[in-house]
Design an enzyme around this catalytic site. Structure first.
Site, mmCIF file in Angstrom:
data_model
loop_
_atom_site.group_PDB
_atom_site.id
_atom_site.type_symbol
_atom_site.label_atom_id
_atom_site.label_comp_id
_atom_site.label_asym_id
_atom_site.label_seq_id
_atom_site.Cartn_x
_atom_site.Cartn_y
_atom_site.Cartn_z
ATOM 1 N N TYR A 258 -14.662 5.943 8.234
ATOM 2 C CA TYR A 258 -13.634 6.380 7.275
ATOM 3 C C TYR A 258 -14.068 5.972 5.867
ATOM 4 O O TYR A 258 -14.338 4.807 5.610
ATOM 5 C CB TYR A 258 -12.307 5.701 7.623
ATOM 6 N N THR B 201 -4.747 10.604 -0.719
ATOM 7 C CA THR B 201 -6.119 10.411 -0.246
ATOM 8 C C THR B 201 -6.474 11.430 0.833
ATOM 9 O O THR B 201 -5.606 12.073 1.427
ATOM 10 C CB THR B 201 -6.310 9.002 0.348
ATOM 11 N N HIS C 155 0.791 -1.229 0.000
ATOM 12 C CA HIS C 155 0.000 0.000 0.000
ATOM 13 C C HIS C 155 0.824 1.280 0.000
ATOM 14 O O HIS C 155 0.333 2.342 -0.389
ATOM 15 C CB HIS C 155 -0.930 0.009 1.219
#
Length: 781
Positions: free
Chosen positions: A584, A597, A470
């Site tokens: 979230y 993000t 990630h």
């Protein structure tokens, strides 16, 4: 031991008459062809750099400017208003040119180049100003203002040339630092439905003290960083959220993506066609990514694409490091406990899918057993980061182990040829889909290389998927690659009637190379596998397709599909846990340079008011009204997050500054410690032009998922598949008695149905709430 395959370019022997030199013409020819390809790539990169470097102008426009200047001078006119003559007077600039006409021509050439560069800078400045306008996002559909219409026209005019992938990078605006007063106010608004009156009063006081004192000091440092850095968030986000984490990245950080529900025609078990078409297409995407960008009026930052291939996360004591190599002509392959290096290029050309199929068959047919410690070596990447670093320093920093480890880490990506069968078909399709997700998320904990930018997993029955690290990029970047691969595989490459890839095979291809290891017993008895297996066993994954309706029916109600689903998740969580939680939802900020993000706090005052009204059986009209307010609020929150007016990244950076200054903030400490018990994300379908989405919905990816963020929470990912289906991925932990992924999946389905029933029939006289008995948890059965 593995055999070493080497290409020997020349040999020599010592004879009584002297040295006998024997050249291998075939090997030298391969070296020559490899060099030619290398230089072609350099020239291509240089050409691309020039094209994107002068965007939105073109290299040919320079010639146009030069000719125009020379033409006006020929007509006895001075377009430079004396500047050309001024340049000509500096004869020291042209010491070897005595001809007056030649100096005039050269002076005109210098002026034309400077004028051309000035025009490029002016065009870029205008483009940056245009891309800084985001009001278009807040306008209602079908009600576009005249300002936005003019803006679109100007943007299209400046972007009329076909851009390359990185053409817009220098024209993208920088992410703005929001005023601290606005961020604090928005935070308090988002926290209100989660706090009691005394708790909210205490938090309001903490926020006021922070804003009046320490906050302004931290804000000044942050504004200074924003002036100096390309993006004031991204580098700290990558380091502190991802690379500094010392726990396992498997499940906790890495995520997975699934393939479509349909297999290519006539592809049977262990047929290599699906495997090799995917490898071939990934390398085609490397070429495509260097030269093209999907057509769009609004450009997105492409910085995350740079590290898609040839990238590995390497462990450290305090922080990991992302290592990226320029090129790699091979992939690393894992099969039945053995590691191989598979060359994808030969003599400067990309192998055809049929040739790759031939090479993979060689790996499948290789009867050699794993070397001691080789089979479960990948578990080191699945466990804690510090033990992996220590093991790497002791046993993989030199010799044969380092060379083999380098082959894996420098590979374009990692491939696992899994000996299991996965998919949603069979006697238990629902259970198979859950096992499919768990296999992609963690596998056996040692048959994936979790440090690679992404690992492709291809199963025995031809199904496939990927596991992505990630830190280097977010899911939409990987999803873009995955969409291109799946669509091109199905609609362009295709297969032969007997289920093989198309093309011919060069039978002289050298076989894939087994990687050799000398792993001591200490490295074989690793505790990393124990840690990873405990983590994997605790994950409860549930994947299910919601087929009652999709975005087509939702949009007929003039409601955003994402807002509809997010409010449905709030209703499902309230019914599942009896309250609300900090939620979230990931939103991208790639409208800005190096943007990643931002968080959309989906649990709002409006959504909680709607849920309470629905659950207390208030009037239908009132429930519909509250839903509309909640939907509009959610859309506004999403737009604010995308345009740099979010909450959480700003507060995160303020917290980092406070740590650097060595000061404590009770407000920031409390905000940053709040758990996200419901973490959600939508997988967007980005390249709808690749194929007919309506007539071929089965060729869309089933999306992907991730592990739960909180030990007592849920992770929910969803993808809107065509017009009539939404696919959900739900995760939680078995160790938490209060969560159950299957139970929550039932609640999601019921919540979406109840909301649709509420909105779809205006004349309904039934109550807005149509509850049934709570479904039993599988843990209670």
């Amino acid at each position: 031991m593995a055999e070493a395959h080497q290409a020997v370019a020349f040999q020599f022997t010592i004879t009584p008459e002297g040295i006998d030199l024997q050249l291998s013409h075939q090997a030298l020819n391969q070296i020559f062809l490899s060099g030619v390809r290398s230089w072609k790539k350099r020239v291509s990169r240089m050409r691309n750099r020039v094209i994107k470097g002068v965007y939105p102008a073109s290299p040919s426009s320079w010639l146009f400017v030069v000719i125009a200047i020379l033409a006006t001078m020929y007509m006895r006119s001075d377009p430079s208003m004396g500047l050309i003559k001024m340049i000509q007077e500096h004869k020291t600039s042209f010491p070897h040119m005595d001809c007056t006409q030649g100096q005039t021509m050269l002076s005109a050439l210098v002026f034309s180049t400077l004028l051309w560069l000035s025009l490029i800078l002016a065009l870029r400045f205008c483009l940056k100003l245009l891309l800084s306008y985001h009001q278009w996002m807040f306008e209602q559909h079908g009600r576009v203002s005249n300002t936005t219409k003019v803006w679109v026209t100007l943007l299209r005019l400046l972007s009329s040339r076909k851009p390359l992938l990185y053409s817009y990078q220098t024209s993208l605006p920088h992410l703005p630092v929001p005023p601290i007063k606005d961020t604090v106010s928005r935070y308090l608004t988002s926290a209100r439905p989660l706090l009691t009156d005394p708790e909210f009063e205490r938090m309001t006081k903490l926020a006021g003290q922070f804003e009046a004192n320490l906050g302004n000091r931290l804000q000044r440092y942050l504004r200074l960083k924003a002036l100096w850095a390309t993006n004031y968030v991204s580098d700290w986000w990558e380091e502190y959220i991802y690379l500094r984490g010392r726990g396992p990245i498997m499940v906790n950080s890495n995520y997975y993506g699934m393939v479509t529900s349909r297999l290519p025609l006539n592809v049977t078990a262990w047929t290599n066609a699906t495997k090799t078409n995917i490898l071939h297409l990934f390398y085609l995407h490397v070429r495509l990514g260097q030269s093209r960008v999907p057509g769009t009026v609004i450009p997105l930052c492409a910085a995350q694409c740079e590290r898609m291939f040839n990238t590995t996360r390497t462990p450290g004591v305090e922080t990991d490091v992302l290592q990226h190599w320029q090129d790699s002509e091979f992939v690393a392959v894992y099969h039945r406990g053995r590691f191989f290096r598979l060359w994808v290029y030969l003599a400067g050309r990309l192998l055809s899918p049929r040739e790759l199929e031939h090479q993979i068959q060689r790996i499948l047919d290789d009867p050699s057993p794993p070397q001691p410690g080789e089979e479960k070596l990948g578990a080191l990447t699945a466990g804690e980061r510090v033990p992996w670093f220590q093991m790497r320093e002791r046993h993989f920093s030199s010799g044969i182990n380092k060379r083999s480890l380098d082959c894996i880490e420098r590979a374009a990506f990692f491939v696992t040829l899994d000996d299991e069968e996965q998919g949603m078909r069979g006697e238990d399709p629902a259970g198979n889909l859950d096992r499919y997700a768990k296999s992609l998320l963690h596998g056996k904990c040692y048959d994936r290389w979790f440090d690679k930018s992404f690992s492709i997993v291809i199963y025995k029955n031809g199904k496939s998927g990927l596991n992505a690290e990630h830190s280097w990029a977010d899911a939409p970047t990987v999803a873009h690659l995955w969409e291109y691969t799946l669509a091109t595989d199905a609609f362009q490459l295709g297969y032969t009637e007997d289920g093989h890839c198309k093309g011919d095979v060069d039978r002289s291809l050298p076989p894939p190379q087994r990687l050799a290891w000398d792993i001591p017993s200490e490295a074989q008895a690793s505790s990393s596998l124990v840690v990873a297996q405990a983590l994997a066993d605790d994950v409860d994954c549930h994947v299910f397709p919601f087929r009652d309706f999709g975005k087509g029916r939702i949009k007929k109600l003039r409601v955003s599909p994402d807002a509809f689903i997010q409010i449905g998740l709030q209703l499902a969580y309230f019914r599942d846990r009896g309250g609300f939680c900090l939620t979230y939802e990931a939103s991208m900020t790639r409208l800005f340079r190096e943007g990643r993000t931002e968080t959309v706090r989906s649990c709002s005052n409006e959504s909680s008011a709607f849920v309470r009204a629905l659950e207390t059986k208030e009037a239908v009209d009132q429930c519909r009204h509250l839903f509309r307010l909640a939907s509009e609020r959610h859309q506004n929150l999403y737009r604010m997050a995308m345009t740099g007016a979010g909450i959480d990244r700003h507060l995160f950076c303020l917290y980092v500054v406070s740590k650097y200054l060595g000061v404590d903030s009770p407000f920031l400490k409390e905000v940053l410690s709040e758990p996200w018990r419901l973490s959600t994300s939508q997988t967007p379908v980005q390249q709808m032009e690749l194929f007919d989405l309506k007539n071929h919905p089965d060729f869309i990816s089933l999306g992907g998922g991730f592990g739960p963020v909180a030990d007592d929470g849920y992770g929910v990912s969803y993808i809107i598949v065509g017009e009539d289906m939404i696919n959900f991925h739900v995760s939680s932990k078995h160790s938490c008695s209060e969560t159950d992924s299957h139970r929550f999946g039932v609640q999601i389905s019921k919540a979406l149905q109840d909301i649709m029933n509420l909105l779809a029939d205006p004349k309904s006289q039934t109550t807005s709430k149509c509850q049934q008995a709570q479904p039993q948890s599988k843990k209670q059965l």
